[in-house]
Design a protein around this motif. Sequence first.
Motif, PDB file in Angstrom:
ATOM      1  N   SER A   1       0.815  -1.302   0.269  1.00  0.00           N
ATOM      2  CA  SER A   1      -0.070   0.011   0.045  1.00  0.00           C
ATOM      3  C   SER A   1       0.913   1.331  -0.007  1.00  0.00           C
ATOM      4  CB  SER A   1      -1.020  -0.003   0.976  1.00  0.00           C
ATOM      5  OG  SER A   1      -1.528   1.599   1.210  1.00  0.00           O
ATOM      6  N   VAL A   2       2.010   1.516   0.655  1.00  0.00           N
ATOM      7  CA  VAL A   2       3.061   2.322   1.001  1.00  0.00           C
ATOM      8  C   VAL A   2       4.368   1.508   0.245  1.00  0.00           C
ATOM      9  CG1 VAL A   2       4.066   4.077   2.318  1.00  0.00           C
ATOM     10  CG2 VAL A   2       1.782   2.980   3.479  1.00  0.00           C
ATOM     11  N   SER A   3       4.001   2.323  -1.031  1.00  0.00           N
ATOM     12  CA  SER A   3       5.019   1.663  -1.756  1.00  0.00           C
ATOM     13  C   SER A   3       6.378   2.435  -1.775  1.00  0.00           C
ATOM     14  CB  SER A   3       5.108   1.455  -3.065  1.00  0.00           C
ATOM     15  OG  SER A   3       3.968   0.504  -3.000  1.00  0.00           O
ATOM     16  N   PRO A   4       7.871   1.569  -1.924  1.00  0.00           N
ATOM     17  CA  PRO A   4       8.470   3.137  -2.132  1.00  0.00           C
ATOM     18  C   PRO A   4       8.812   3.396  -3.272  1.00  0.00           C
ATOM     19  CG  PRO A   4       9.443   0.648  -2.563  1.00  0.00           C
ATOM     20  CD  PRO A   4       8.330   0.817  -2.158  1.00  0.00           C
ATOM     21  N   LYS A   5       9.666   5.168  -2.773  1.00  0.00           N
ATOM     22  CA  LYS A   5       9.455   6.042  -3.993  1.00  0.00           C
ATOM     23  C   LYS A   5      10.981   5.864  -5.220  1.00  0.00           C
ATOM     24  CE  LYS A   5       7.383  10.340  -2.855  1.00  0.00           C
ATOM     25  NZ  LYS A   5       7.479  11.884  -2.469  1.00  0.00           N
ATOM     26  N   SER A   6      11.610   4.546  -4.494  1.00  0.00           N
ATOM     27  CA  SER A   6      12.619   4.316  -5.348  1.00  0.00           C
ATOM     28  C   SER A   6      13.511   2.766  -3.993  1.00  0.00           C
ATOM     29  CB  SER A   6      13.970   5.000  -5.496  1.00  0.00           C
ATOM     30  OG  SER A   6      14.896   5.247  -3.673  1.00  0.00           O
ATOM     31  N   TRP A   7      14.349   2.101  -5.241  1.00  0.00           N
ATOM     32  CA  TRP A   7      14.608   1.471  -4.327  1.00  0.00           C
ATOM     33  C   TRP A   7      15.923   1.239  -3.404  1.00  0.00           C
ATOM     34  CZ3 TRP A   7      12.048  -3.191  -4.683  1.00  0.00           C
ATOM     35  CH2 TRP A   7      11.354  -2.853  -5.690  1.00  0.00           C
ATOM     36  N   LYS A   8      16.165   2.597  -3.089  1.00  0.00           N
ATOM     37  CA  LYS A   8      16.822   2.889  -1.911  1.00  0.00           C
ATOM     38  C   LYS A   8      16.594   2.949  -0.274  1.00  0.00           C
ATOM     39  CE  LYS A   8      20.886   6.200  -1.279  1.00  0.00           C
ATOM     40  NZ  LYS A   8      21.903   7.266  -1.288  1.00  0.00           N
ATOM     41  N   ASP A   9      14.870   2.936  -0.917  1.00  0.00           N
ATOM     42  CA  ASP A   9      13.990   2.799   0.170  1.00  0.00           C
ATOM     43  C   ASP A   9      13.438   1.547   0.922  1.00  0.00           C
ATOM     44  OD1 ASP A   9      14.089   6.303   0.591  1.00  0.00           O
ATOM     45  OD2 ASP A   9      12.663   5.676  -1.865  1.00  0.00           O
ATOM     46  N   MET A  10      14.242   0.932   0.104  1.00  0.00           N
ATOM     47  CA  MET A  10      13.690  -0.509   1.029  1.00  0.00           C
ATOM     48  C   MET A  10      12.922  -0.574   2.352  1.00  0.00           C
ATOM     49  SD  MET A  10      13.072  -3.476  -1.126  1.00  0.00           S
ATOM     50  CE  MET A  10      13.855  -4.878  -0.655  1.00  0.00           C
ATOM     51  N   TRP A  11      14.231  -0.085   2.551  1.00  0.00           N
ATOM     52  CA  TRP A  11      14.156  -0.872   4.579  1.00  0.00           C
ATOM     53  C   TRP A  11      12.731  -0.254   5.069  1.00  0.00           C
ATOM     54  CZ3 TRP A  11      13.062   2.398   8.563  1.00  0.00           C
ATOM     55  CH2 TRP A  11      12.585   3.699   8.386  1.00  0.00           C
TER      56      TRP A  11
ATOM     57  N   ALA B   1      26.417  -3.492   8.992  1.00  0.00           N
ATOM     58  CA  ALA B   1      27.403  -3.760   8.078  1.00  0.00           C
ATOM     59  C   ALA B   1      27.280  -2.289   7.037  1.00  0.00           C
ATOM     60  CB  ALA B   1      26.710  -4.643   7.282  1.00  0.00           C
ATOM     61  N   PHE B   2      26.444  -2.353   6.992  1.00  0.00           N
ATOM     62  CA  PHE B   2      26.050  -0.821   6.047  1.00  0.00           C
ATOM     63  C   PHE B   2      25.206   0.403   6.387  1.00  0.00           C
ATOM     64  CE2 PHE B   2      23.982  -3.790   3.948  1.00  0.00           C
ATOM     65  CZ  PHE B   2      22.963  -3.396   3.393  1.00  0.00           C
ATOM     66  N   PRO B   3      23.945   1.282   6.750  1.00  0.00           N
ATOM     67  CA  PRO B   3      23.243   2.241   7.297  1.00  0.00           C
ATOM     68  C   PRO B   3      22.117   1.695   6.147  1.00  0.00           C
ATOM     69  CG  PRO B   3      25.001   3.765   6.871  1.00  0.00           C
ATOM     70  CD  PRO B   3      25.757   2.449   6.428  1.00  0.00           C
ATOM     71  N   PRO B   4      20.905   1.161   6.434  1.00  0.00           N
ATOM     72  CA  PRO B   4      19.554   0.942   6.343  1.00  0.00           C
ATOM     73  C   PRO B   4      18.871   1.849   4.734  1.00  0.00           C
ATOM     74  CG  PRO B   4      19.218   0.941   8.709  1.00  0.00           C
ATOM     75  CD  PRO B   4      20.804   1.731   8.387  1.00  0.00           C
ATOM     76  N   ALA B   5      19.443   3.029   5.262  1.00  0.00           N
ATOM     77  CA  ALA B   5      18.581   4.083   4.421  1.00  0.00           C
ATOM     78  C   ALA B   5      19.846   4.188   3.236  1.00  0.00           C
ATOM     79  CB  ALA B   5      18.685   4.995   5.265  1.00  0.00           C
ATOM     80  N   ASP B   6      21.328   3.423   3.173  1.00  0.00           N
ATOM     81  CA  ASP B   6      22.496   3.362   2.618  1.00  0.00           C
ATOM     82  C   ASP B   6      23.292   2.405   1.808  1.00  0.00           C
ATOM     83  OD1 ASP B   6      24.000   5.183   0.878  1.00  0.00           O
ATOM     84  OD2 ASP B   6      25.278   6.073   2.061  1.00  0.00           O
ATOM     85  N   PRO B   7      21.926   1.303   1.309  1.00  0.00           N
ATOM     86  CA  PRO B   7      23.140  -0.189   0.896  1.00  0.00           C
ATOM     87  C   PRO B   7      23.827   0.198   0.474  1.00  0.00           C
ATOM     88  CG  PRO B   7      20.771  -0.781   0.911  1.00  0.00           C
ATOM     89  CD  PRO B   7      21.136   1.397   0.972  1.00  0.00           C
ATOM     90  N   PRO B   8      25.526  -0.079  -0.293  1.00  0.00           N
ATOM     91  CA  PRO B   8      26.314   0.201  -0.593  1.00  0.00           C
ATOM     92  C   PRO B   8      26.265  -0.475  -1.845  1.00  0.00           C
ATOM     93  CG  PRO B   8      27.332  -1.653   0.260  1.00  0.00           C
ATOM     94  CD  PRO B   8      25.171  -1.376   1.202  1.00  0.00           C
ATOM     95  N   GLY B   9      24.733  -1.143  -2.746  1.00  0.00           N
ATOM     96  CA  GLY B   9      24.925  -1.261  -4.265  1.00  0.00           C
ATOM     97  C   GLY B   9      23.731  -2.038  -4.082  1.00  0.00           C
ATOM     98  N   ALA B  10      23.356  -2.579  -5.429  1.00  0.00           N
ATOM     99  CA  ALA B  10      21.579  -3.225  -5.871  1.00  0.00           C
ATOM    100  C   ALA B  10      21.594  -4.425  -4.782  1.00  0.00           C
ATOM    101  CB  ALA B  10      21.714  -3.129  -7.178  1.00  0.00           C
ATOM    102  N   GLU B  11      23.028  -4.777  -5.159  1.00  0.00           N
ATOM    103  CA  GLU B  11      23.334  -6.564  -4.083  1.00  0.00           C
ATOM    104  C   GLU B  11      22.588  -6.733  -3.193  1.00  0.00           C
ATOM    105  OE1 GLU B  11      27.574  -4.693  -4.791  1.00  0.00           O
ATOM    106  OE2 GLU B  11      25.554  -4.418  -6.367  1.00  0.00           O
ATOM    107  N   HIS B  12      23.368  -4.914  -2.248  1.00  0.00           N
ATOM    108  CA  HIS B  12      22.308  -5.582  -1.281  1.00  0.00           C
ATOM    109  C   HIS B  12      21.271  -5.030  -0.739  1.00  0.00           C
ATOM    110  CE1 HIS B  12      26.815  -6.787  -0.120  1.00  0.00           C
ATOM    111  NE2 HIS B  12      27.420  -5.481  -1.008  1.00  0.00           N
TER     112      HIS B  12
END
Length: 472
Positions: free
Chosen positions: A328-338, A384-395
């Motif tokens: 219902s509340v969907s991400p604006k981009s894949w960076k918002d996956m958290w 391992a990394f901040p949830p709002a800033d994964p280091p790449g698409a594979e993460h």
Amino acid sequence: MDHRAVPRLVVAVLLCLAALATGCTGATVQGRPGASGLRDPYFPRAGNGGYQVEHYALDLDYDPADGELRATAVLTARAEQGLSSFNLDFSGLKVEEVRVDGVGARHNRTGTELTVRPAEDLEKGEVFRTEVDYRGRPKPVLDPDGSREGWIATADGAVAVGEPVGSMGWFPGNHHPSDKATYDVTLTVPNGYEAVSNGELASRTEVDGGRTAFAWRSREPVASYLVTAAVGRFEVATGRTPSGVSVYHAVSPGEAAGSEAALAKTSDIVEWGSRRFGPYPFGTVGSIVMPSETLAYALETQTKPVYSGAPDELLVLHELAHQWFGNSVSPKSWKDMWLNEGFATYAEWLWAEDHGGVGAQRRFDAFLTGDTSVDAAADNDWAAFPPADPPGAEHISDDPVYTRGAMVLHRIRQEVGDEKFFDLLRGWATDHRHGNASTADFTAYAQRRTGHDLKKVWDVWLYGEGRPKAPR
């Protein structure tokens, strides 16, 4: 030169410069190509610019015996600019014909981009209809983390899953979560098979050639990665929750016994979630349970999560929590996956807390200390990394997005108290219902809704590098 003409000339030049992106020939502004990607931080080629899809009608004919898909996709969209051409994300299958508003359109393929050139330019604001006839044997799409998605054939059918970009492997579209649309999906299969998709079953009709057409309708908008289609010799069970939500489970026979107890919790979870997060956002709920070897993961496909093998109670809880947070509340981009996975993980903590299990505070502490006696996953690499800033698409599906995302929510709860925290969860799901939201939207909303300055939470837990220390 007639000096009286200079002002008019200047105005004309300025107008032409302002319209360069759309083309300028004399006094006429022409349509221009739509962008071939939306520059998502992790999937820059996903989605397309220049239009928004309002509705998809997918007519899919599939025979498990030969594995061939014969299909027509009809997209009703609105032009957001003048368009001389536009792109659709589409992978693998053969395009036989493309029509725009009933007229044949030129088209070409480059990689996963299908470029369509209408016979006439489309005007800004114009609603147009694109039909694509296509066929072939769909192949899975390989995710950056190595997992398979797209159209996955099984021994007695198939299932389609799309996160993050696998939907382009079975239908052409604007495949980015920021472009949500309603759907009609008709699946025609040999008699003896069941065919399932999102939303409600509108009709089931026997057609010529010993086949049955199943027509499914999603009235609420869906991000394309959450669209599914499944074909198999499923056992189907239907019902209704106490609050009136229709229930539809489709389960592979070999997984029926193992799934029974967890799927029986569906109504309880919907009712509990409606109290915790606000009204359930859809008119139907259920599941698709595939044979265990089908996939290496479950997916929260809208209204009917897909499970590979019999799920347990917490997995059902997690995927149904996504119906509020992610669907219902969907991400604006894949960076918002958290915003998807952190919320669904915290829903697991709340479910346990509300049902006599480990409380959220104790679980939070266990992850800080690595106490696996409280939670077996407490020694995962959640920092391992901040949830709002994964280091790449594979993460984007790694532990920090799930666990540390949940810990961000618990830190908010610690700062503002239970009353304001649960009001925040309900408000977020209600005020952004059937829309899209970013991390920046959430942080601003959380501070406004709670009345608290949460900057330290964002700096340390959401965006901070390294392992945060226990709050004092």
